[in-house]
Design a protein around this motif. Structure first.
Motif, PDB file in Angstrom:
ATOM      1  N   SER A 443       0.840  -1.193   0.000  1.00 26.23           N
ATOM      2  CA  SER A 443       0.000   0.000   0.000  1.00 26.23           C
ATOM      3  C   SER A 443       0.878   1.248   0.000  1.00 26.23           C
ATOM      4  O   SER A 443       1.916   1.301   0.679  1.00 26.23           O
ATOM      5  CB  SER A 443      -0.901   0.008   1.233  1.00 26.23           C
ATOM      6  N   ASP A 445       1.755   4.871   1.184  1.00 27.24           N
ATOM      7  CA  ASP A 445       1.466   5.551   2.447  1.00 27.24           C
ATOM      8  C   ASP A 445       1.115   7.014   2.275  1.00 27.24           C
ATOM      9  O   ASP A 445       0.924   7.734   3.257  1.00 27.24           O
ATOM     10  CB  ASP A 445       2.644   5.406   3.414  1.00 27.24           C
ATOM     11  N   LYS A 525      -4.023   7.481  -1.028  1.00 23.62           N
ATOM     12  CA  LYS A 525      -3.323   6.904   0.111  1.00 23.62           C
ATOM     13  C   LYS A 525      -3.986   5.577   0.480  1.00 23.62           C
ATOM     14  O   LYS A 525      -5.213   5.470   0.534  1.00 23.62           O
ATOM     15  CB  LYS A 525      -3.376   7.861   1.303  1.00 23.62           C
ATOM     16  N   GLY A 526      -3.181   4.565   0.701  1.00 23.11           N
ATOM     17  CA  GLY A 526      -3.697   3.249   1.047  1.00 23.11           C
ATOM     18  C   GLY A 526      -3.936   2.343  -0.143  1.00 23.11           C
ATOM     19  O   GLY A 526      -4.196   1.144   0.030  1.00 23.11           O
ATOM     20  N   ARG A 528      -3.018   0.137  -3.583  1.00 21.09           N
ATOM     21  CA  ARG A 528      -1.936  -0.678  -4.104  1.00 21.09           C
ATOM     22  C   ARG A 528      -2.025  -0.684  -5.630  1.00 21.09           C
ATOM     23  O   ARG A 528      -3.069  -0.393  -6.202  1.00 21.09           O
ATOM     24  CB  ARG A 528      -2.027  -2.107  -3.577  1.00 21.09           C
TER      25      ARG A 528
END
Length: 574
Positions: A443, A445, A525-526, A528
């Motif tokens: 993921s 950040d 953010k978070g 993948r």
């Protein structure tokens, strides 16, 4: 309702009703919505319809739209194979004080002659411009306008424009016809095939042409064996295109194709180019803009959406300034009005995921990429089973799968199917297939901007004498949604930019490089990254038959065992 359906319904029926309906459905919404901030300036006079003789004696159907009042006028020229672009151009611009000449290209509509895509557009376009310049209602300030084929005909004459042509505005178009038909040696039947299949049909028939093509043409072996009746007007070109996959083939090096492909290098006027992030023409448009001699006076706009400019519900934001921008550009170059700051020279690009725009003098700009390695290959057959990591992968890893051309991976999203949804929820059903390998990054950040081209390198082998590989990069959001960002395909015989087929030795490991079309995409953010690797994407591309030689002759495709030995993803991040 799509533009294609609206156009078909509008143009069906009696001519008087057709004219009224098409104006209400196509022209009036543009004036009312796209140009809401710009008051109309003039009322249109009666349209003059005539036949204009070309240098070889063939006469082409031509309509002249003039404003009421005292001329002469600045004039916009539009040439069209589809018999409805005047509702999207001349009938609009005549309300803003412009004359407009609309011509149906050779062999289309009431025009005489035989149509073969693109071949006659340079000489016919120049003949029309010469005719326009003899008319008393033009004031010596001319522009060209239109999209797709109507944009390509502008590039056809772009290198030989008379001085009275001050600018042109091609949308979703460039001059390299080969790139309409092939991508790294793979026939783009979701674009070239379905487009040629639809030509020459009634407009209502065009609405159902896509389903007929999918049923009777797409993926049928051998491709050369389909019924000629499926192609009312495009059969000759279709047969030529599927027989000539090599870019340096004499067919693609004909004087007409070369002149069209190279015309932009001789342009001497400012150009406003309008493209869309998920349009198959975008790679060539970016290259064309970069090579323009007048780039420092020109502008390229890259909005969200597909070839028709339709943005996807998955992507917040759209580009609805196209007509206002085009009118402002014409007002500047044909009337001497100030140019809005938003149209200063350079590239205006939409940022997916942020619903914002960025301006740059040059785009994409070179940058040092973030390198991710494919790792944990043995676990790559469930969704997200392999990994994308900046760690050095363990040596000696391999993973294999079986590719069957008669059961290809379905296309889902992307730029390579005409007027389809381009950004789609990917879900997990495709990456769970046994012929798809799937890799996931950790993921992120923080929000991360992908800004430019993405390069993917795969080290692969196959037991076939030729085959293909595909890649698809997606954003996997923290909430579980997965949206495609970019995808690509390549045959082994025309890998890495080859101009003609080169022999592949079965079992030999080789590297295949995929240069994905540049994009501005802001990851959350978070999220993948997911990379799916396979060997097919249908109906976007005709399934590779896993045989060497001319793909379109193969009647009996075979299965192939594909081996992945590793690879890298180069991300354009700051």
């Amino acid at each position: 309702m799509s533009l294609l359906v609206a156009s078909a319904l509008a143009l069906a029926g009696l001519s008087s009703f057709r004219e009224w309906t098409a104006t209400k459905m196509l022209t009036d919404p543009i004036v009312r919505e796209r140009l809401a901030s710009v008051p109309t300036r003039t009322e249109p006079a009666d349209v003059e319809k005539l036949m204009v003789r070309m240098r070889d004696g063939v006469e082409l159907s031509t309509q002249v739209f003039l404003p009421k009042g005292q001329g002469p006028w600045p004039v916009i020229v539009v040439r069209d194979p589809y018999s409805f672009s005047h509702y999207l151009s001349c009938k609009v611009f005549v309300r803003y004080g412009y004359g407009c000449v609309y011509q149906e290209v050779r062999g289309r509509g009431p025009s005489q002659g035989t149509w073969y895509p693109f071949i006659d557009e340079r000489k016919d376009g120049l003949d029309l411009l010469a005719w326009v310049l003899k008319q008393p209602w033009q004031n010596g300030r001319i522009a060209l306008q239109g999209g797709s084929y109507v944009g390509a005909v502008q590039w056809a004459v772009a290198g030989d424009l008379p001085p009275e042509v001050k600018t042109f505005v091609p949308t979703v178009a460039h001059g390299d016809v080969y790139e309409l038909a092939y991508r790294n040696g793979m026939f783009n039947e979701g674009i070239a095939g379905v487009w040629l299949h639809s030509q020459g049909r009634s407009l209502l028939g065009t609405v159902t042409a896509g389903s007929k093509w999918a049923k009777n043409v797409a993926g049928k072996f051998p491709a050369q064996g389909v019924d000629a009746g499926e192609f009312p007007l495009g059969w000759a070109a279709y047969q030529d295109w599927i027989r000539h996959p090599d870019k340096d083939d004499a067919y693609w090096q004909s004087p007409e194709y070369v002149a069209l492909r190279e015309a932009h290098r001789k342009v001497q006027v400012p150009v406003m180019m309008i493209g869309y992030a998920n349009d198959f023409f975008l790679p060539g448009m970016l290259r064309t803009y970069e090579e323009l001699p007048t780039r420092d006076k020109s502008v390229l706009i890259v909005g969200p959406g597909n070839h028709g400019g339709q943005a996807d519900p998955e992507v917040q934001g759209s580009y609805t300034q196209d007509y206002a921008d085009t009118l402002a550009w014409f007002d500047h170059h044909l009337r001497g009005e100030p140019l809005p700051e938003r149209l200063r020279p350079g590239v205006n690009v939409f940022v997916h995921g942020a619903n914002t725009w960025r301006h740059a003098e040059r785009w994409p700009a070179p940058k040092a990429p973030l390198l991710l390695n494919l790792d944990q290959l043995a676990g790559a057959q469930p969704c997200d089973g392999g990994s994308l990591s900046d760690d050095t992968p363990a040596a000696g890893q391999t993973v294999s799968y079986v590719y069957d051309p008669r059961h290809p991976v379905p296309t889902r999203g992307g730029a390579f199917v005409l007027l389809s949804d381009s950004v789609e929820a990917q879900r997990n059903d495709l990456c769970e297939r046994e012929d798809v390998l799937s890799f996931a990054s950790a993921s992120f950040d923080a929000e991360t901007l992908l800004d430019g081209p993405i390069r993917i390198r795969l080290r692969v082998s196959s037991d076939a004498p030729d085959t293909s590989f595909t890649v698809k990069l997606s954003e996997h959001f923290a909430d579980g949604r997965v949206y495609n960002i970019r995808d690509d395909i390549s045959s082994l015989s025309m890998r890495n930019g080859a101009q003609h087929r080169v022999a592949y030795v079965p079992g030999e490991p080789v590297e295949v490089t995929f240069d994905l079309t540049p994009i501005l995409w802001q990851m959350k953010k978070g999220s993948r990254l997911r990379l799916d690797v396979s060997s097919s994407s249908a109906p976007a591309f005709f399934p590779h038959p896993n045989r060497s030689g001319l793909w379109s002759e193969v009647a009996d495709p075979v299965v192939a065992r594909q081996v992945l030995l590793g690879g890298t993803v180069e991300l354009p991040v700051k």
